[in-house]
Design a protein around this motif. Sequence first.
Motif, PDB file in Angstrom:
ATOM      1  N   LEU A 166       0.819  -1.215   0.000  1.00 39.17           N
ATOM      2  CA  LEU A 166       0.000   0.000   0.000  1.00 39.17           C
ATOM      3  C   LEU A 166       0.849   1.260   0.000  1.00 39.17           C
ATOM      4  O   LEU A 166       0.417   2.307  -0.501  1.00 39.17           O
ATOM      5  N   GLU A 167       2.065   1.193   0.550  1.00 40.96           N
ATOM      6  CA  GLU A 167       2.966   2.346   0.488  1.00 40.96           C
ATOM      7  C   GLU A 167       3.361   2.627  -0.955  1.00 40.96           C
ATOM      8  O   GLU A 167       3.314   3.778  -1.409  1.00 40.96           O
ATOM      9  N   VAL A 206       6.501   9.703   9.811  1.00 46.45           N
ATOM     10  CA  VAL A 206       5.972   9.075  11.020  1.00 46.45           C
ATOM     11  C   VAL A 206       4.506   8.689  10.848  1.00 46.45           C
ATOM     12  O   VAL A 206       3.673   9.509  10.456  1.00 46.45           O
ATOM     13  N   ALA A 207       4.199   7.425  11.154  1.00 52.49           N
ATOM     14  CA  ALA A 207       2.812   6.964  11.181  1.00 52.49           C
ATOM     15  C   ALA A 207       2.338   6.715  12.607  1.00 52.49           C
ATOM     16  O   ALA A 207       1.149   6.826  12.895  1.00 52.49           O
ATOM     17  N   ASP A 208       3.246   6.344  13.512  1.00 52.90           N
ATOM     18  CA  ASP A 208       2.884   6.120  14.906  1.00 52.90           C
ATOM     19  C   ASP A 208       3.895   6.815  15.811  1.00 52.90           C
ATOM     20  O   ASP A 208       5.098   6.715  15.608  1.00 52.90           O
ATOM     21  N   ALA A 244      -7.359   4.557  12.899  1.00 55.31           N
ATOM     22  CA  ALA A 244      -6.418   5.591  13.332  1.00 55.31           C
ATOM     23  C   ALA A 244      -5.077   5.441  12.619  1.00 55.31           C
ATOM     24  O   ALA A 244      -4.484   6.432  12.167  1.00 55.31           O
ATOM     25  N   LEU A 245      -4.606   4.200  12.498  1.00 56.95           N
ATOM     26  CA  LEU A 245      -3.336   3.952  11.817  1.00 56.95           C
ATOM     27  C   LEU A 245      -3.448   4.282  10.333  1.00 56.95           C
ATOM     28  O   LEU A 245      -2.498   4.821   9.739  1.00 56.95           O
ATOM     29  N   ARG A 246      -4.590   3.997   9.747  1.00 56.89           N
ATOM     30  CA  ARG A 246      -4.787   4.323   8.329  1.00 56.89           C
ATOM     31  C   ARG A 246      -4.710   5.838   8.111  1.00 56.89           C
ATOM     32  O   ARG A 246      -4.104   6.308   7.144  1.00 56.89           O
ATOM     33  N   THR A 258      -1.430  10.378   6.004  1.00 53.78           N
ATOM     34  CA  THR A 258      -0.757  11.663   6.220  1.00 53.78           C
ATOM     35  C   THR A 258       0.740  11.528   5.952  1.00 53.78           C
ATOM     36  O   THR A 258       1.353  12.382   5.288  1.00 53.78           O
ATOM     37  N   ALA A 259       1.328  10.446   6.445  1.00 53.49           N
ATOM     38  CA  ALA A 259       2.763  10.219   6.258  1.00 53.49           C
ATOM     39  C   ALA A 259       3.110  10.036   4.784  1.00 53.49           C
ATOM     40  O   ALA A 259       4.090  10.608   4.279  1.00 53.49           O
ATOM     41  N   LEU A 260       2.312   9.256   4.071  1.00 53.82           N
ATOM     42  CA  LEU A 260       2.618   8.973   2.665  1.00 53.82           C
ATOM     43  C   LEU A 260       2.469  10.211   1.786  1.00 53.82           C
ATOM     44  O   LEU A 260       3.212  10.389   0.816  1.00 53.82           O
ATOM     45  N   LYS A 261       1.524  11.084   2.104  1.00 52.10           N
ATOM     46  CA  LYS A 261       1.403  12.344   1.371  1.00 52.10           C
ATOM     47  C   LYS A 261       2.665  13.193   1.558  1.00 52.10           C
ATOM     48  O   LYS A 261       3.167  13.802   0.598  1.00 52.10           O
ATOM     49  N   ALA A 262       3.180  13.226   2.785  1.00 54.82           N
ATOM     50  CA  ALA A 262       4.398  14.001   3.054  1.00 54.82           C
ATOM     51  C   ALA A 262       5.593  13.423   2.298  1.00 54.82           C
ATOM     52  O   ALA A 262       6.418  14.163   1.745  1.00 54.82           O
TER      53      ALA A 262
END
Length: 224
Positions: free
Chosen positions: A12-13, A158-160, A201-203, A208-212
Amino acid sequence: MRRVLVLTGIDLEARALARHLALPRVLSSDFPHFVAGALEIACVGLRAGHIARAESCRAPSLVISAGTCGALAPALVAGDLVVPETVLGPGGVRYATAALPGTQATGTLATVGDVVHSGAHKTRLWMESGALAVDMESAPIMAWAHARGVMAAVVRAVADTCERGVPADLAAVVADDGRVRTLRAVTAVLARPLAAADAMALRTTTNTALKAIAQALGRIVRVQ
């Protein structure tokens, strides 16, 4: 034009980065693989266990380990970029990263062999390593690139945060090849009532992380 090969650990990344960057899929590949212009993205599985997939990609002049990471430093929040100057691998091996145009590298990212499930474990890793964040792929990706005489760097986000890890049942949803197994996800949600909320929440933080990361990769390719 410098060819940039971006390697992720999770399907998915790779798909999300390709979507944000408008890269079409390579239909002849049997794994998540996307390319357009100077940029190529491929998924090499958890812990980069399927790094051999990268051999079928174009010969790169720069390899970038990209994807989400877990914060160890308390100051990091979801979506913050982590572009380390050093990658710390298992056994204490260290890799210096290549400079990226328009991006300032700082600090250390630690690569570990297993998902970090708790904030307490993250605190211990931070105190022991001094690393800003943790992932499972960057060290083997750096080793693969260096063995071929290719420059390599890391662009993660960062995702978590440091207070939370990834629950074991949600971590198990991703198979070693980097693909999400739907049956495992359904089983996790049915077995633990809070799993669905944790997954949502993780999704959100992952998106957000992948957009950055996609924005950073876009800048790097434009100014190279």
